[in-house]
Design a protein around this motif. Sequence first.
Motif, short mmCIF file in Angstrom:
data_model
loop_
_atom_site.label_atom_id
_atom_site.label_comp_id
_atom_site.label_asym_id
_atom_site.label_seq_id
_atom_site.Cartn_x
_atom_site.Cartn_y
_atom_site.Cartn_z
N UNK A 291 0.82 -1.21 0.00
CA UNK A 291 0.00 0.00 0.00
C UNK A 291 0.85 1.27 0.00
N UNK A 292 1.96 1.24 0.72
CA UNK A 292 2.86 2.39 0.71
C UNK A 292 3.42 2.61 -0.70
N UNK A 293 3.82 1.52 -1.35
CA UNK A 293 4.36 1.63 -2.70
C UNK A 293 3.31 2.12 -3.69
N UNK A 294 2.07 1.69 -3.54
CA UNK A 294 1.00 2.17 -4.41
C UNK A 294 0.78 3.67 -4.19
N UNK A 295 0.80 4.08 -2.95
CA UNK A 295 0.62 5.50 -2.63
C UNK A 295 1.73 6.33 -3.24
N UNK A 296 2.96 5.84 -3.17
CA UNK A 296 4.10 6.54 -3.76
C UNK A 296 3.96 6.61 -5.27
N UNK A 297 3.46 5.54 -5.89
CA UNK A 297 3.27 5.53 -7.34
C UNK A 297 2.26 6.58 -7.77
#
Length: 108
Positions: free
Chosen positions: A3-9
């Motif tokens: 979820x953190x990586x999706x948010x960063x994307x």
Amino acid sequence: TELFNKSIAINNNQLEPYRGLGLVYFNKAVADLQAAANVPMEDQAGYDKLIAQSNEHFKQAIPHFKKALEIKDNDFSSLKALTTIYSKLQMKEEYQATSAKLQQLLQK
């Protein structure tokens, strides 16, 4: 972490996902240290493995906290975490720099 990586994307200028990723690795490192403290004295190999694993998790946390500081220069949580990490990894120059910056924030 997904979820953190999706948010960063979606938006790579957000503080929280970077700090969150850093905390994931930081907390894993702390858990490894706690587990190492409970390893029987005669199991040096087990202890060494957990310490090495902890150090690796601390190293994985560093770039995430650094990125958080790029976004918000005086982010107390990221500075505090990095100060702890640098201390644990015996990174003297980095420790001194983040510790000094943290002290400046505390004096305000």
